[in-house]
Design a protein around this motif. Structure first.
Motif, PDB file in Angstrom:
ATOM      1  N   HIS A 115       0.809  -1.188   0.010  1.00  0.00           N
ATOM      2  CA  HIS A 115      -0.165  -0.077   0.063  1.00  0.00           C
ATOM      3  C   HIS A 115       1.001   1.239   0.129  1.00  0.00           C
ATOM      4  O   HIS A 115       0.613   2.236  -0.586  1.00  0.00           O
ATOM      5  CB  HIS A 115      -0.817   0.001   1.140  1.00  0.00           C
ATOM      6  CG  HIS A 115      -1.952   1.159   1.305  1.00  0.00           C
ATOM      7  ND1 HIS A 115      -2.806   1.087   0.444  1.00  0.00           N
ATOM      8  CD2 HIS A 115      -1.976   2.270   2.076  1.00  0.00           C
ATOM      9  CE1 HIS A 115      -3.646   2.377   0.731  1.00  0.00           C
ATOM     10  NE2 HIS A 115      -2.898   2.955   1.540  1.00  0.00           N
TER      11      HIS A 115
ATOM     12  N   TRP B 269       2.183   1.940  -3.384  1.00  0.00           N
ATOM     13  CA  TRP B 269       1.228   2.442  -4.282  1.00  0.00           C
ATOM     14  C   TRP B 269       1.141   3.824  -3.994  1.00  0.00           C
ATOM     15  O   TRP B 269       1.052   4.639  -5.233  1.00  0.00           O
ATOM     16  CB  TRP B 269       0.077   1.745  -4.125  1.00  0.00           C
ATOM     17  CG  TRP B 269      -1.051   2.316  -4.965  1.00  0.00           C
ATOM     18  CD1 TRP B 269      -1.177   1.737  -6.182  1.00  0.00           C
ATOM     19  CD2 TRP B 269      -1.944   3.216  -4.516  1.00  0.00           C
ATOM     20  NE1 TRP B 269      -2.412   2.752  -6.823  1.00  0.00           N
ATOM     21  CE2 TRP B 269      -2.984   3.494  -5.675  1.00  0.00           C
ATOM     22  CE3 TRP B 269      -2.205   3.984  -3.634  1.00  0.00           C
ATOM     23  CZ2 TRP B 269      -3.720   4.456  -5.608  1.00  0.00           C
ATOM     24  CZ3 TRP B 269      -3.455   4.959  -3.561  1.00  0.00           C
ATOM     25  CH2 TRP B 269      -4.152   4.956  -4.669  1.00  0.00           C
ATOM     26  N   ARG B 270       1.142   4.417  -2.591  1.00  0.00           N
ATOM     27  CA  ARG B 270       1.008   5.670  -2.582  1.00  0.00           C
ATOM     28  C   ARG B 270       2.177   6.356  -3.021  1.00  0.00           C
ATOM     29  O   ARG B 270       2.021   7.642  -3.588  1.00  0.00           O
ATOM     30  CB  ARG B 270       0.842   5.900  -1.113  1.00  0.00           C
ATOM     31  CG  ARG B 270      -0.703   5.894  -0.415  1.00  0.00           C
ATOM     32  CD  ARG B 270      -0.909   6.278   0.705  1.00  0.00           C
ATOM     33  NE  ARG B 270       0.324   5.620   1.656  1.00  0.00           N
ATOM     34  CZ  ARG B 270       0.359   5.430   3.058  1.00  0.00           C
ATOM     35  NH1 ARG B 270      -1.056   5.478   3.626  1.00  0.00           N
ATOM     36  NH2 ARG B 270       1.055   4.879   3.597  1.00  0.00           N
ATOM     37  N   GLN B 271       3.483   5.865  -2.807  1.00  0.00           N
ATOM     38  CA  GLN B 271       4.490   6.607  -3.109  1.00  0.00           C
ATOM     39  C   GLN B 271       4.661   6.723  -4.602  1.00  0.00           C
ATOM     40  O   GLN B 271       5.108   7.887  -5.007  1.00  0.00           O
ATOM     41  CB  GLN B 271       5.779   5.880  -2.551  1.00  0.00           C
ATOM     42  CG  GLN B 271       6.030   5.895  -1.301  1.00  0.00           C
ATOM     43  CD  GLN B 271       7.308   5.171  -0.808  1.00  0.00           C
ATOM     44  OE1 GLN B 271       7.842   4.162  -1.485  1.00  0.00           O
ATOM     45  NE2 GLN B 271       7.666   5.313   0.524  1.00  0.00           N
ATOM     46  N   GLN B 272       4.239   5.729  -5.416  1.00  0.00           N
ATOM     47  CA  GLN B 272       3.865   5.885  -6.782  1.00  0.00           C
ATOM     48  C   GLN B 272       3.114   7.043  -7.338  1.00  0.00           C
ATOM     49  O   GLN B 272       3.394   7.664  -8.050  1.00  0.00           O
ATOM     50  CB  GLN B 272       3.458   4.569  -7.475  1.00  0.00           C
ATOM     51  CG  GLN B 272       3.723   4.657  -8.900  1.00  0.00           C
ATOM     52  CD  GLN B 272       3.333   3.316  -9.414  1.00  0.00           C
ATOM     53  OE1 GLN B 272       2.919   2.284  -8.716  1.00  0.00           O
ATOM     54  NE2 GLN B 272       3.732   2.960 -10.905  1.00  0.00           N
ATOM     55  N   GLN B 273       2.029   7.022  -6.380  1.00  0.00           N
ATOM     56  CA  GLN B 273       1.163   8.240  -6.741  1.00  0.00           C
ATOM     57  C   GLN B 273       1.665   9.615  -6.215  1.00  0.00           C
ATOM     58  O   GLN B 273       1.566  10.367  -7.048  1.00  0.00           O
ATOM     59  CB  GLN B 273      -0.219   8.087  -5.946  1.00  0.00           C
ATOM     60  CG  GLN B 273      -0.957   6.900  -6.437  1.00  0.00           C
ATOM     61  CD  GLN B 273      -1.480   6.903  -7.643  1.00  0.00           C
ATOM     62  OE1 GLN B 273      -1.852   7.672  -8.227  1.00  0.00           O
ATOM     63  NE2 GLN B 273      -1.058   5.588  -8.329  1.00  0.00           N
ATOM     64  N   ILE B 274       2.453   9.969  -5.600  1.00  0.00           N
ATOM     65  CA  ILE B 274       3.082  10.977  -5.142  1.00  0.00           C
ATOM     66  C   ILE B 274       4.222  11.345  -5.902  1.00  0.00           C
ATOM     67  O   ILE B 274       4.179  12.621  -6.457  1.00  0.00           O
ATOM     68  CB  ILE B 274       3.921  11.007  -3.603  1.00  0.00           C
ATOM     69  CG1 ILE B 274       2.507  10.714  -2.453  1.00  0.00           C
ATOM     70  CG2 ILE B 274       4.472  12.110  -3.326  1.00  0.00           C
ATOM     71  CD1 ILE B 274       3.268  10.433  -1.343  1.00  0.00           C
ATOM     72  N   ARG B 275       4.940  10.253  -6.696  1.00  0.00           N
ATOM     73  CA  ARG B 275       6.011  10.413  -7.408  1.00  0.00           C
ATOM     74  C   ARG B 275       5.527  11.144  -8.776  1.00  0.00           C
ATOM     75  O   ARG B 275       5.975  11.982  -9.516  1.00  0.00           O
ATOM     76  CB  ARG B 275       6.744   9.183  -7.752  1.00  0.00           C
ATOM     77  CG  ARG B 275       8.056   9.328  -6.872  1.00  0.00           C
ATOM     78  CD  ARG B 275       8.832   7.941  -7.177  1.00  0.00           C
ATOM     79  NE  ARG B 275       8.920   7.257  -6.228  1.00  0.00           N
ATOM     80  CZ  ARG B 275       8.761   5.913  -6.201  1.00  0.00           C
ATOM     81  NH1 ARG B 275       8.482   5.158  -7.145  1.00  0.00           N
ATOM     82  NH2 ARG B 275       8.915   5.070  -4.936  1.00  0.00           N
ATOM     83  N   THR B 276       4.076  10.599  -9.067  1.00  0.00           N
ATOM     84  CA  THR B 276       3.622  11.028 -10.324  1.00  0.00           C
ATOM     85  C   THR B 276       3.059  12.238 -10.367  1.00  0.00           C
ATOM     86  O   THR B 276       3.347  13.035 -11.126  1.00  0.00           O
ATOM     87  CB  THR B 276       2.374  10.143 -10.701  1.00  0.00           C
ATOM     88  OG1 THR B 276       3.038   8.712 -10.708  1.00  0.00           O
ATOM     89  CG2 THR B 276       1.575  10.391 -11.826  1.00  0.00           C
ATOM     90  N   ASN B 277       2.544  12.714  -9.146  1.00  0.00           N
ATOM     91  CA  ASN B 277       1.952  14.122  -8.959  1.00  0.00           C
ATOM     92  C   ASN B 277       3.057  15.205  -8.806  1.00  0.00           C
ATOM     93  O   ASN B 277       2.970  16.339  -9.437  1.00  0.00           O
ATOM     94  CB  ASN B 277       1.258  14.103  -7.490  1.00  0.00           C
ATOM     95  CG  ASN B 277      -0.392  13.312  -7.712  1.00  0.00           C
ATOM     96  OD1 ASN B 277      -0.563  13.249  -8.798  1.00  0.00           O
ATOM     97  ND2 ASN B 277      -0.782  13.041  -6.718  1.00  0.00           N
TER      98      ASN B 277
END
Length: 181
Positions: free
Chosen positions: A84, A87-95
């Motif tokens: 989890h 997944w959150r870190q990937q979302q942050i990196r994308t943003n």
């Protein structure tokens, strides 16, 4: 007296887990974790990285793990949480990437010294690379010790160290050049 002495020693050993006890009690859980991680991620390399992170965390918390009533359940919970978090870190990196494209300055360039800059870069590495890099380069663990603790293959250790070093080098050069401009 000798019985009390033996009780005292075994009581201490039950509260503290050494590398042999870790290999005997925790490393066998690894295959179960790999199977679960594959089903969660759908990617063998991501699954392997997640399991290595869990094994490192289990090692870091070995005193707590030694006294836990169900280390397998603890490891599975850690795996779920790590997946989890990833997944959150990937979302942050994308943003963050999107924000950087829109001209928001990265505060990494504000580092005052090369050592501080390197420390910041190491802190931004993915958790597995960060931990393996620190164990090898800062804490001085031998490769075989890291392999025993994480249960990873020599190739996976080499790849993670290589990725960490490459990322540190590339980010350092990039940020150092940004500071000069």
């Amino acid at each position: 007296m000798s019985q009390n002495g033996k009780f005292f020693v075994s009581n201490i050993e039950s509260k503290k887990m050494n590398i042999e006890a870790f290999k005997r009690n925790i490393v066998p859980i690894r295959q179960l974790l790999v199977t679960r991680a594959r089903s969660m991620t759908g990617d063998d390399s991501q699954a392997e990285d997640l399991v290595q992170e869990v094994m490192l965390k289990m090692w870091d918390r070995r005193t707590e793990v030694a006294n836990h009533p169900n280390p397998t359940a603890l490891a599975m919970t850690m795996l779920k949480n790590k997946a989890h978090d990833q997944w959150r870190q990937q979302q942050i990196r994308t943003n963050t990437s999107r924000a950087a494209e829109h001209g928001i300055e990265d505060n990494r360039a504000e580092a005052r010294s090369d050592m501080e800059l390197i420390r910041q870069i190491v802190n931004r590495l993915p958790p597995l690379q960060q931990k393996i890099f620190r164990m090898k380069e800062i804490e001085g663990y031998e490769a075989q010790e890291i392999i025993s603790i994480t249960g990873c293959s020599p190739e996976a250790l080499r790849q993670n160290l290589s990725r960490a070093r490459r990322t540190i080098r590339e980010e350092f050069v990039k940020l150092s050049n940004d500071k000069r401009i």
